[in-house]
Write an enzyme that holds these catalytic residues in place. Structure first.
Site, PDB file in Angstrom:
ATOM      1  N   ASP A   6      47.043  46.886  42.089  1.00 61.85           N
ATOM      2  CA  ASP A   6      45.716  46.494  41.239  1.00 61.85           C
ATOM      3  C   ASP A   6      44.300  46.090  42.034  1.00 61.85           C
ATOM      4  OD1 ASP A   6      48.279  45.949  39.998  1.00 61.85           O
ATOM      5  OD2 ASP A   6      47.578  44.936  38.495  1.00 61.85           O
TER       6      ASP A   6
ATOM      7  N   ASP B  60      42.044  39.026  41.331  1.00 64.32           N
ATOM      8  CA  ASP B  60      41.086  40.014  40.998  1.00 64.32           C
ATOM      9  C   ASP B  60      39.230  39.628  40.770  1.00 64.32           C
ATOM     10  OD1 ASP B  60      42.433  41.401  40.254  1.00 64.32           O
ATOM     11  OD2 ASP B  60      43.923  40.300  38.587  1.00 64.32           O
TER      12      ASP B  60
END
Length: 379
Positions: free
Chosen positions: A153, A92
């Site tokens: 994601d 991320d």
């Protein structure tokens, strides 16, 4: 579309709450809330870039220097985090550094911020596994469960790599981003246009094994926020590559999402969960999808056969958020959107404020009132 004055009033409310939160958060970073009070951390979570992004958006929209000062402090915190390698062993990195350091570069042309964002791209590149040809989402290399695992994601982290190729001339960043994008398109998106949250590959051969979930209702269900990441992620991939397959995938996923909107326009946390009066919503999934569809529409002609349904999808969702889920009329609220869902299955803030929901809601309002595009790329 929605009345312009209603949009402007909603954006003003969001900016006013963000201004109040600067003092409330006092240099810390909001994550999710419990009982409508944000949990704060010292920049150790995957969500911390969203607060930075809200500050930069507020500064751009108002030119109030208090927002800039707070945003710059977050960038310095991200610099310290990278130097100390604090909780960066995950994928991320784009969420963290696109909305902080890269945002400062886009707005101000700050060379130090640019250098920081490029260093962050190098950190993300360390997640690349050449044998299985994927960016590993979680855990150390060779991890028994997660070593060959991708998640949907990650599509939102790939813009950082394309941006790094643009500013360094090194094509390897973009090449790896395309490998990850193609693996995601082929294995995370199902034939009926729904999606897996995660997919597993053999770590040595790269052979596909099976789809699964971490936060959805079941391995074969469709987690609505995962579908939202896919809609926005593939729309951004089309921007960078001009590969029509990514545009088409985003359209298909968006239509699948919109066909499952409840009457009030804000989705349940999973499309496969039994729907009752107690079923949790996820307002953050709807706010992400609004931004993704808005981005998608940029590449579609006025006569495109899906344009009207996509525009209507933006209207229904944003109207639902503003009228039923936003904290408008609650001046002391810390969050912008109620009824976000972090992890319903794990009973972790299943019905509360989510900082990413707040960010994408603000980005959506900025897109529709000021033509903003977020900080995923620069013109």
């Amino acid at each position: 579309m929605i009345n312009e004055k209603k949009l402007e009033a909603a954006l003003k409310d969001a900016i006013d709450k963000t201004r109040k939160n600067i003092a409330r958060f006092n240099g810390k970073f909001p994550h999710v809330s419990e009982n409508e009070v944000y949990q704060l951390n010292d920049n150790t979570d995957w969500t911390n870039g969203f607060w930075s992004g809200m500050l930069w958006l507020s500064y751009e929209l108002t030119r109030d220097t208090s927002f800039r000062e707070a945003a710059v402090r977050t960038v310095e915190s991200f610099r310290e985090r990278l130097e100390s390698q604090t909780v960066l062993d995950h994928h991320d990195i784009g969420f963290l550094y696109s909305l902080s350091a890269k945002a400062q570069w886009i707005i101000e042309g700050d060379e130090s911020a640019k250098s920081l964002a490029l260093s962050a791209a190098d950190v993300l590149m360390k997640r690349w596994r050449p044998r299985s040809m994927l960016i590993q989402a979680w855990g150390p290399e060779g991890h028994e469960e997660n070593g060959g695992r991708i998640i949907i994601d990650c599509l939102m982290n790939l813009p950082l790599l394309f941006w790094a190729t643009k500013h360094t001339g090194d094509v390897r960043y973009a090449e790896i981003a395309v490998h990850q994008a193609e693996k995601s398109r082929r294995f995370l998106v199902r034939g009926d246009d729904s999606s897996y949250h995660t997919f597993y590959f053999d770590q040595e051969s790269g052979e596909p094994l099976c789809g699964g979930t971490e936060q959805g209702y079941s391995d074969g269900s469709t987690w609505s926020r995962g579908q939202a990441w896919g809609i926005y992620g593939f729309a951004l991939l089309y921007h960078f590559t001009r590969d029509k397959r990514y545009q088409e995938t985003s359209i298909r996923m968006a239509k699948h999402f919109l066909e499952r909107l409840p009457e009030d326009g804000v989705v349940y946390w999973d499309f496969s969960v039994p729907f009752t009066s107690d079923t949790k919503r996820d307002s953050s999934a709807s706010s992400i999808t609004i931004c993704g569809i808005h981005e998608l529409l940029k590449g579609l002609s006025n006569g495109h056969p899906d344009r009207c349904v996509l525009e209507e999808g933006i209207r229904r969702q944003l109207e639902g958020l503003i009228e039923k889920y936003a904290t408008i009329g609650k001046p002391d609220a810390e969050g912008l959107l109620e009824r976000g869902a972090y992890s319903v299955r794990g009973n972790a803030s299943p019905d509360d404020y989510m900082i990413w929901g707040d960010y994408f809601y603000m980005e959506a309002l900025a897109r529709l009132t000021a033509g903003h595009k977020g900080y995923w790329y620069e013109l």
